[in-house]
Each structure stands twice: as structure tokens, then as C-alpha cells.
Design a protein around this motif. Structure first.
Motif, mmCIF file in Angstrom:
data_model
loop_
_atom_site.group_PDB
_atom_site.id
_atom_site.type_symbol
_atom_site.label_atom_id
_atom_site.label_comp_id
_atom_site.label_asym_id
_atom_site.label_seq_id
_atom_site.Cartn_x
_atom_site.Cartn_y
_atom_site.Cartn_z
ATOM 1 N N THR A 28 0.749 -1.193 0.059
ATOM 2 C CA THR A 28 0.264 -0.140 -0.025
ATOM 3 C C THR A 28 0.828 1.317 -0.137
ATOM 4 N N GLY A 29 0.373 2.248 -0.654
ATOM 5 C CA GLY A 29 1.127 3.561 -0.696
ATOM 6 C C GLY A 29 0.151 4.442 0.370
ATOM 7 N N PHE A 30 0.499 5.762 0.525
ATOM 8 C CA PHE A 30 -0.432 6.580 1.391
ATOM 9 C C PHE A 30 -0.277 7.850 0.902
ATOM 10 N N VAL A 31 -1.565 8.921 1.126
ATOM 11 C CA VAL A 31 -1.311 10.132 0.754
ATOM 12 C C VAL A 31 -1.851 10.741 2.062
ATOM 13 N N LEU A 32 -1.009 11.743 2.471
ATOM 14 C CA LEU A 32 -1.304 12.366 3.734
ATOM 15 C C LEU A 32 -1.925 13.997 3.460
ATOM 16 N N THR A 39 -0.171 18.215 0.814
ATOM 17 C CA THR A 39 -0.609 16.861 0.396
ATOM 18 C C THR A 39 0.769 16.094 0.216
ATOM 19 N N THR A 40 0.962 15.114 0.644
ATOM 20 C CA THR A 40 2.334 14.279 0.493
ATOM 21 C C THR A 40 1.777 12.995 0.171
ATOM 22 N N TYR A 41 2.599 12.433 -1.029
ATOM 23 C CA TYR A 41 2.481 10.905 -1.691
ATOM 24 C C TYR A 41 3.465 10.125 -1.126
ATOM 25 N N ILE A 42 3.301 9.020 -0.501
ATOM 26 C CA ILE A 42 4.296 8.082 -0.043
ATOM 27 C C ILE A 42 4.043 6.891 -0.933
ATOM 28 N N SER A 43 4.846 6.574 -1.668
ATOM 29 C CA SER A 43 4.546 5.413 -2.708
ATOM 30 C C SER A 43 4.520 3.982 -2.121
ATOM 31 N N ALA A 50 1.088 2.854 -13.533
ATOM 32 C CA ALA A 50 -0.039 2.838 -13.724
ATOM 33 C C ALA A 50 -0.976 3.351 -12.445
ATOM 34 N N HIS A 51 -0.470 2.759 -11.314
ATOM 35 C CA HIS A 51 -0.764 3.327 -10.121
ATOM 36 C C HIS A 51 -0.642 4.713 -9.495
ATOM 37 N N VAL A 52 0.602 5.040 -9.724
ATOM 38 C CA VAL A 52 0.912 6.470 -9.909
ATOM 39 C C VAL A 52 0.062 7.367 -10.525
ATOM 40 N N GLU A 53 -0.354 7.016 -11.946
ATOM 41 C CA GLU A 53 -1.414 7.918 -12.541
ATOM 42 C C GLU A 53 -2.847 7.911 -11.889
ATOM 43 N N ARG A 54 -3.348 6.656 -11.362
ATOM 44 C CA ARG A 54 -4.522 6.827 -10.544
ATOM 45 C C ARG A 54 -4.292 7.555 -9.397
#
Length: 142
Positions: A28-32, A39-43, A50-54
Motif C-alpha cells: 500500500t502507498g499513502f497520501v497524507l 498533500t504528501t504522497y508516499i509510494s 499506472a498506480h501513480v497515474e491513479r
């Protein structure tokens, strides 16, 4: 320090190429996010653009991306378990965020690309200005 109003959203990630989920298991990745936080994305251990695009579609205002890279490999899987350096630069382009902290490139034998490879890939993509220093043991203020 007390932090209130932080929302943690689990987002998709894929630890390896398509078809290897039975071997690698779920990740799982996370967005805080929050009213007083960027807004912080942790991959997480993601190898899927494709998941990064989503994630980028769902969260168009990402200010900081913490991307796991290293092109991790194992003999059990044909392909990388995490993003390559070139894919990490592509992920930064997809996200369109102003700051990128690339981690997960040092300290394990299964990493095949390190910080220098990341820097070269970002330079080749004309994205060097996005990189935030991720020297292990060094405190980085975003």
C-alpha cells in the motif's frame, strides 16, 4: 508536537511487475493531507506507473512525493520490485508536484540502482530541480 486534522488515505501500490502479486503480496502507498499540511504522497514499494497515474488523478494537488526507488530485484521475480530511476522520474512527471524525495535506494543488497542513478535520470528528464536531498541520516525540512 501535536498534529490534528491529518487524513491518511491508503492508495494502490504493486510490489513488482504484473502477475507477481502471489509472490510479493499486497502493498500500500499513502497520501497524507490536512488543512495545515502539504498533500504528501508516499509510494510504498510500488513498481507500477499506472498506480501513480491513479493517485495523480485522485489527488491533483500533491506538493511532496516520497518515492521508493532502487530497482529492487530478486531471482524469484522477472522484473523490478520497485521503480527504476527512469520510472521514478516518470512518476515525478505524472504527479506534477514541486518536490520529490527519492528513498529506498541504499542499504539492501537487492537494490540495483542508487542515488546517483536517480540523479542522472532526473537530469536526463530535466527534472533535477524537483529533487530534495535524501542523504541517509540527514534531516531534511520540506
Amino acid at each position: 508536537m501535536e498534529v490534528s486534522g491529518v487524513t491518511v488515505t491508503a492508495v494502490p501500490a504493486q510490489h513488482g511487475p504484473d502477475g507477481t502479486e502471489a509472490l510479493t503480496g499486497p502493498v500500500t502507498g499513502f497520501v497524507l493531507s490536512g488543512s495545515t499540511l502539504p498533500t504528501t504522497y508516499i509510494s510504498g514499494d510500488n513498481a507500477s506507473l499506472a498506480h501513480v497515474e491513479r493517485v495523480a488523478e485522485r489527488f491533483p494537488d500533491i506538493a511532496v512525493a516520497v518515492l521508493f526507488a532502487g530497482a529492487a530485484r530478486t531471482p524469484l521475480v522477472d522484473g523490478c520490485l520497485t521503480l527504476t530511476s527512469a520510472e521514478t522520474a516518470q512518476a515525478a512527471q505524472i504527479l506534477g508536484c514541486p518536490r520529490v524525495l527519492v528513498v529506498h535506494t541504499d542499504g539492501w543488497a537487492h537494490f540495483t540502482e542508487g542515488a546517483r542513478d536517480v540523479a542522472s535520470a532526473f537530469e536526463a528528464a530535466a527534472l533535477s530541480g524537483l529533487l530534495v536531498d535524501a542523504t541517509p541520516g540527514r534531516r531534511t525540512r520540506l
